[in-house]
Design an enzyme around this catalytic site. Structure first.
Site, PDB file in Angstrom:
ATOM      1  CB  CYS A 315      45.076  32.756  35.805  1.00  0.00           C
ATOM      2  SG  CYS A 315      43.630  32.197  35.103  1.00  0.00           S
ATOM      3  NE  ARG A 413      44.100  38.651  27.523  1.00  0.00           N
ATOM      4  CZ  ARG A 413      43.957  37.497  28.521  1.00  0.00           C
ATOM      5  NH1 ARG A 413      43.488  37.233  29.758  1.00  0.00           N
ATOM      6  NH2 ARG A 413      45.069  36.647  27.927  1.00  0.00           N
TER       7      ARG A 413
HETATM    8  P1  IMP Z   1      51.891  34.345  35.190  1.00  0.00           P
HETATM    9  O1  IMP Z   1      52.859  34.724  34.451  1.00  0.00           O
HETATM   10  O2  IMP Z   1      51.710  33.141  35.504  1.00  0.00           O
HETATM   11  O3  IMP Z   1      51.910  35.585  35.603  1.00  0.00           O
HETATM   12  O4  IMP Z   1      50.382  34.378  34.050  1.00  0.00           O
HETATM   13  C1  IMP Z   1      50.255  35.555  32.951  1.00  0.00           C
HETATM   14  C2  IMP Z   1      49.596  35.317  32.353  1.00  0.00           C
HETATM   15  O5  IMP Z   1      48.471  35.255  32.471  1.00  0.00           O
HETATM   16  C3  IMP Z   1      49.547  36.823  31.048  1.00  0.00           C
HETATM   17  O6  IMP Z   1      50.015  36.233  30.182  1.00  0.00           O
HETATM   18  C4  IMP Z   1      47.499  35.747  30.399  1.00  0.00           C
HETATM   19  O7  IMP Z   1      47.715  35.288  29.751  1.00  0.00           O
HETATM   20  C5  IMP Z   1      47.503  35.090  32.206  1.00  0.00           C
HETATM   21  N1  IMP Z   1      46.360  36.482  32.324  1.00  0.00           N
HETATM   22  C6  IMP Z   1      45.912  37.708  32.501  1.00  0.00           C
HETATM   23  N2  IMP Z   1      45.858  38.028  33.586  1.00  0.00           N
HETATM   24  C7  IMP Z   1      44.997  37.309  33.589  1.00  0.00           C
HETATM   25  C8  IMP Z   1      43.214  36.497  35.029  1.00  0.00           C
HETATM   26  O8  IMP Z   1      42.741  38.317  35.232  1.00  0.00           O
HETATM   27  N3  IMP Z   1      43.032  35.739  34.372  1.00  0.00           N
HETATM   28  C9  IMP Z   1      43.258  34.086  33.577  1.00  0.00           C
HETATM   29  N4  IMP Z   1      44.235  34.407  33.024  1.00  0.00           N
HETATM   30  C10 IMP Z   1      45.160  36.006  32.990  1.00  0.00           C
END
Ligand code: IMP
Length: 501
Positions: A315, A413
């Site tokens: 993100c 989104r």
């Molecule tokens: P991670 O587990 O830290 O990889 O975060 C996953 C979460 O990031 C997802 O469940 C979403 O809520 C969020 N997310 C997914 N794609 C994006 C993006 O492109 N930008 C910001 N947040 C994202």
């Protein structure tokens, strides 16, 4: 949930904390890690046997991962970078995976020919070979199975000439375990269930039942009919309703209104409309990071809240838009409000190691949602690639330039549904690779093990006790350095501690 001293104090000072700012304090323990209960909820009516939910991202959750995760006790949320029909098909795959009881078995008539049946099998793509046989009054009169087709030397023969007459049957109330014993005893491949009038009302097939019985079914996260649980992501307005119609038909357990800013008018209006049209369907809504947003969503009908604005590994929202709240404070603020309504909180994003799971729960989460910690497993969509001497799989943000270019859902989104060209898009995520991690079951074993150990140290026998008892110490950079292995060259990679990228 009782107030948490550290998080209250930091709020008062206007400081928001995240995972690496804290560690859990130990507490008096009467419970051993192996004996803690991990059952919890994703939403009001959708339970979990382990507090792990997979993120609706196109490099994380398709049908395959959702099946494996539900078998391990969690739930997968099928992403929406798919057209609605394909997404519903993936949900159907999960719901049919443990085809214990076939509620409406495909039947044939006694006066049809074998050629008729083979043609129908080909056209409809049926992969099974056992068919109950009915007379034209709809009464069960026989059964044909794979052997009958295989040894048939003349396709013009009628089904009635080949079928086993007076097949073994059982009453409507027969359980899967009873059916397994009956079929095993009598060496039968299928067991039709009939009601008092002789009408067929279901069927068990031996190969399916044996597969289910051999899997360790007590860990499975299943619905009241014995089917694996699954969720699906939807957008707002029209997208939501087009998908819902198909998803509900496939018995989806829960839908997730999947947006980057859940506290907005389109999300609230869509939520209210869904709850009017489908009052029995659980709807999880997000993402949010402020208690007041949670109140608005719950008042509008939310059955679960997804918390996380900016913590995700892929993100860039906090950098591009300057917005977001460090995850631990976000979870705590949201949980305080949600608790007063009895609605569960899912802490979404930013988890890096198994130790972050008990921390998220102690801050108020009922479960965690993971992207990167599940990305790279065998069950995620996509192939492995070989790069710099090791195997990798791709993992990308749904707001990355590539995901947004490919799909309207991803653009929606991030509120850019009408922009299509690369030059018109403002990404809030990145594309990348994560190390190949092997089987999901091995990965989850480590995560769940870490959580159990955390609960053992805190002295919490259940998820709710961890939410109540978990207290934090704020740590400094020196404390963080001390927390990791230090002053050593690691010579063996541990299965639960990432050493190389
Ligand atoms: P991670 O587990 O830290 O990889 O975060 C996953 C979460 O990031 C997802 O469940 C979403 O809520 C969020 N997310 C997914 N794609 C994006 C993006 O492109 N930008 C910001 N947040 C994202």
């Amino acid at each position: 949930m009782e107030p948490k001293a550290l998080l209250e104090k930091s709020f008062a000072e206007g400081i928001a904390l995240t995972f690496d700012d804290v560690r859990l304090r130990t507490g008096y323990a009467e419970v051993m890690p192996d004996d803690v209960s991990l059952s919890t909820k994703f939403s009001k009516n959708v339970g979990l046997k382990i507090p792990i939910v997979s993120s609706p991202m196109d490099t994380v959750t398709g049908g395959k991962l959702a099946i494996e995760l539900a078998k391990l006790g969690g739930i997968g949320v099928i992403h929406r970078n798919l057209n609605p029909e394909e997404q519903a098909r993936q949900v159907s795959r999960v719901k049919h995976h443990l085809n214990g009881l076939i509620e409406r078995p495909i039947c044939v008539y006694e006066d049809e020919t074998i050629a008729d049946i083979l043609e129908r099998k080909r056209k409809k793509g049926y992969a099974f070979h056992s068919f109950p046989v009915l007379d034209r009054a709809g009464k069960l009169v026989g059964i044909v199975t794979g052997n009958d087709f295989e040894f048939c030397d003349d396709d013009c023969k009628f089904v009635s000439n080949l079928m086993t007459q007076k097949p073994l049957i059982a009453p409507e109330s027969t359980t899967m375990e009873q059916a397994y014993e009956i079929m095993k005893d009598r060496k039968k491949k299928a067991l039709p269930l009939v009601d008092f009038s002789g009408k067929i009302v279901g069927m068990y097939v031996f190969t399916d039942v044996r597969r289910i019985m051999k899997d360790d079914a007590k860990f499975h996260n299943i619905d009241s009919k014995g089917r694996l649980r699954v969720g699906a992501a939807i957008g707002v307005k029209e997208d939501a309703f087009v998908r819902l119609k198909l998803l509900v038909k496939e018995n989806v357990d829960v839908v997730v209104i999947d947006t980057a800013h859940g506290d907005s008018i389109n999300v609230l209006d869509t939520l209210r409309a869904i709850k009017r049209a489908y009052p029995d369907l659980d709807v999880v809504v997000g993402n949010v990071s402020i208690g007041e947003s949670v109140r608005r969503l719950i008042e509008a009908g939310a059955d679960g809240i997804r918390v996380g604005q900016g913590p995700g590994s892929i993100c860039t929202t906090r950098i591009i838009a300057g917005v977001g709240r460090p995850q631990l404070s976000a979870v705590y603020d949201c949980a305080k409000v949600a608790d007063s309504y009895g609605i569960p909180i899912c802490a979404d994003g930013g988890l890096k190691t198994s130790g972050d799971i008990p921390i998220a729960i102690a801050a108020g989460a009922h479960c965690v949602m993971m992207g990167s910690m599940l990305a790279g497993t065998d069950e995620t969509p996509g192939e492995t690639v070989f790069f710099k001497g090791r195997q990798w799989k791709s993992y990308r943000g749904m707001g990355s330039i590539s995901a947004m270019q490919e799909n309207k859902g991803a653009r929606e989104r991030y509120l850019q549904e009408d922009s299509t060209g690369k030059d018109q898009l403002i990404p809030e995520g990145v594309d990348g690779l994560v190390p190949y991690k092997g089987r999901l079951s091995d990965v989850i074993f480590q995560y769940v093990g870490g959580l159990r150990h955390g609960m053992g140290y805190v002295g919490a026998a259940s998820i709710q006790e961890l939410r109540e008892k978990g207290e934090f110490d704020r740590i400094t950079d020196a404390g963080k350095t001390e927390s990791h292995p230090h002053d050593i060259n690691i010579t063996k990679e541990a299965p639960n501690y990432p050493t190389s990228e």
